[in-house]
Structure formats: structure tokens, C-alpha cells
Enzyme design. Structure first.
Site, PDB file in Angstrom:
ATOM      1  N   GLU A 194       0.902  -1.243   0.151  1.00 47.00           N
ATOM      2  CA  GLU A 194      -0.044   0.040   0.122  1.00 47.00           C
ATOM      3  C   GLU A 194       0.882   1.118  -0.171  1.00 47.00           C
ATOM      4  O   GLU A 194       1.962   1.137   0.692  1.00 47.00           O
ATOM      5  CB  GLU A 194      -0.968  -0.188   1.219  1.00 47.00           C
ATOM      6  CG  GLU A 194      -2.170   1.145   1.350  1.00 47.00           C
ATOM      7  CD  GLU A 194      -2.826   1.272   2.448  1.00 47.00           C
ATOM      8  OE1 GLU A 194      -3.906   1.545   2.536  1.00 47.00           O
ATOM      9  OE2 GLU A 194      -2.258   0.183   3.415  1.00 47.00           O
TER      10      GLU A 194
ATOM     11  N   LYS B 208     -10.154   1.077  -2.142  1.00 45.26           N
ATOM     12  CA  LYS B 208      -9.939   0.441  -0.929  1.00 45.26           C
ATOM     13  C   LYS B 208     -11.456   0.724  -0.246  1.00 45.26           C
ATOM     14  O   LYS B 208     -11.953   1.792  -0.179  1.00 45.26           O
ATOM     15  CB  LYS B 208      -9.129   1.102  -0.050  1.00 45.26           C
ATOM     16  CG  LYS B 208      -8.876   0.432   1.278  1.00 45.26           C
ATOM     17  CD  LYS B 208      -7.603   1.136   1.867  1.00 45.26           C
ATOM     18  CE  LYS B 208      -7.740   0.748   3.250  1.00 45.26           C
ATOM     19  NZ  LYS B 208      -6.351   1.483   3.883  1.00 45.26           N
TER      20      LYS B 208
ATOM     21  N   CYS C  57      -5.156  -3.383   2.958  1.00 47.44           N
ATOM     22  CA  CYS C  57      -4.887  -3.399   4.242  1.00 47.44           C
ATOM     23  C   CYS C  57      -5.921  -3.353   5.362  1.00 47.44           C
ATOM     24  O   CYS C  57      -6.208  -4.717   5.652  1.00 47.44           O
ATOM     25  CB  CYS C  57      -4.037  -1.908   4.489  1.00 47.44           C
ATOM     26  SG  CYS C  57      -3.284  -1.588   6.001  1.00 47.44           S
TER      27      CYS C  57
END
Length: 272
Positions: free
Chosen positions: A41, A112, A154
Site C-alpha cells: 500500500e 479501498k 490493508c
């Protein structure tokens, strides 16, 4: 059987400096015979809201994305860019995973879903990702010559329903690019990755940031590749580097046949 790799970095605010490190790691992985590489990321830009805004590009356009495309083409690898700041039509930014095939074509992008808005007992203390980025709304899977990739980033790892949905839609391999904090990483990183692999019976590729960064952030590292039985087959500690492993999708099929958890799942019945 195909060899996949993960790159671990200590990225900062300067994308050119980050690109130089990344290129070296990609070339190293290419010499190992790796066909697909996952990066962390914030691989090219890891900084403040102003840094992301300064270097953000429209999806599919811009000098940084052009360089990523060229690297994938020149090395003949599939390149999964963990996340990159993309400017939307309404001016907002999304933290977006980009997938390039071995000819340099952008094959998929994933925004995301879950924003890291939490308080942590570290030097940085407060994280408010939604102050910088707009969350996405869609699941994304990518068909590759090596199997179907399910994309995540993440903080998504804490939401198992996302991974169950990726498996239900055909994922063989799930990627988790990350910049886990040192505190939460030490407590939860490996156990979450192994749990998601076990639950979905998928390979999990996890590429992380490591070390101390500008602005006082500390990240955990420990990038790894986990098999569908939940075993860590390759990994790193807390230093910049790369890891790789042979991915055999026959192991997915064998495990799923012997333990058909998707067919056994009864949660939907229980919730009616």
C-alpha cells in the site's frame, strides 16, 4: 505451478525515489522467475494529505502510471500496485489498487472499501484515512493466466465478509497490500492473514511497508505468502526486500474437495 512475489518497502513522500527502489526489487524478482508481483500500500507515495493530492493522477493517465505500465511490459510480469492515489471526476481521491498485465495494460483497479479511522497507542496516535480518501463501493476480481485474483487493501483484512464474497465470486488468490502500523501489526497481522487464507481456502499474498517513515509513522513489515491451508510458505522480517513462492492451484482444489466449507456454510439460512 507459478512463482509469485511480494515486495516490502519503506516508502516516503518522493515517488521517484520510491520508484527507483521498486524497480530494483522487481528486477531481482524477475531473475527468480516470478510471473506476478504485489507491492505494498502507498508504494509510490507515502506521506501527508498534501503529498497524495500533489501526486494523484486520473485513472489510466499520468507519468507515474505510465512508468508502472512500462515496468510491467519491460519485465514481462503482472504487476499489482498495492495502492496509488487516484483523482476522481468529482475531485476526491481514492486509494486504489492497480493491476497491470505482462504487456503493460491496466487490467483492473480497486478502490479501498474500508477506511482506517482509528486511534492507536503509538507515536502517530490518530489515523483518519477518510480525511484524505473516499472509500470505494465495489468488489473487484481479475482473471489472470495464473488464476483469479481477489483484490483488497490493508484495513480490509479485518472484515472477513469481504473475503468470503471474493471466494464466492471465484477467487483463487487474494492480495493484501498494506501499511500496517507497528503496534497493530505485531498483534494481528499474521493471524488475520492466515485466518483469511484458511476461511477462503485461497492463497494470500501480503506485501507491506516497513520501518520508520517521514511524519512519524512506523510500519510493521513481515510481508508473506500464505497457502490455502494457512501455512506461511515465504516471508520477510522488518527490512526492505522481496519474497517469492511457487503457487500451485491444485492445492486449492484438493483442500476444497476434502473440506467443502463453502457448501457447508449456513449463515444465510440462519439469518432468514
Amino acid at each position: 505451478m507459478t512463482k509469485f512475489g511480494v515486495v516490502q518497502m519503506n516508502s516516503g513522500m518522493d515517488p521517484e525515489a520510491n520508484l527507483e527502489v521498486l524497480e530494483g526489487q522487481l528486477k531481482h524478482l524477475k531473475t527468480q522467475g516470478v510471473s506476478l508481483v504485489l507491492t505494498p500500500e502507498n508504494c509510490l507515495v507515502f506521506g501527508t494529505k498534501e503529498d497524495y493530492d500533489k501526486h494523484a493522477e486520473v485513472l489510466g493517465h499520468g507519468p507515474l502510471q505510465k512508468k508502472l505500465s512500462q515496468l510491467a511490459f519491460e519485465l514481462g510480469i503482472w504487476l499489482v500496485m498495492g495502492s496509488f492515489p487516484i483523482r476522481n471526476n468529482d475531485g476526491t481521491l481514492s486509494t486504489t489498487c492497480l493491476v497491470y498485465d505482462a504487456t503493460g495494460n491496466l487490467r483492473a483497479s480497486y478502490e479501498k472499501l474500508h477506511m482506517f479511522d482509528v486511534d492507536i497507542a503509538d507515536n502517530h496516535r490518530s489515523y483518519r484515512e477518510s480525511d484524505t480518501f473516499k472509500s470505494g463501493d465495489n468488489l473487484v476480481l481479475v482473471d489472470t493466466p495464473f488464476g483469479t485474483l481477489g483484490l483488497s487493501i490493508c484495513y480490509d483484512i479485518r472484515f472477513p465478509q469481504l473475503y468470503s464474497a471474493l471466494r464466492q465470486r471465484g477467487a483463487d488468490i487474494i492480495v493484501v497490500p498494506a501499511a500496517f502500523t507497528k503496534v497493530t501489526g505485531a498483534a494481528h497481522w499474521e493471524v488475520l492473514l492466515r485466518a483469511r487464507a484458511i476461511e477462503t481456502q485461497c492463497w494470500v499474498l501480503a506485501a507491506a511497508q516497513c520501518g520508520s517513515h517521514q511524519g512519524g509513522r512506523e510500519t510493521y513489515g513481515h510481508s508473506m505468502i500464505v497457502d490455502p491451508w494457512g501455512q506461511v510458505v515465504s516471508g520477510l522480517n522488518d527490512q526492505i526486500g522481496a519474497a517469492w513462492a511457487d503457487i500451485d492451484l491444485a492445492s486449492n482444489s484438493a483442500i476444497r474437495s476434502k473440506m467443502p466449507v463453502m457448501q457447508h456454510a449456513r449463515l444465510q439460512c440462519a439469518m432468514k
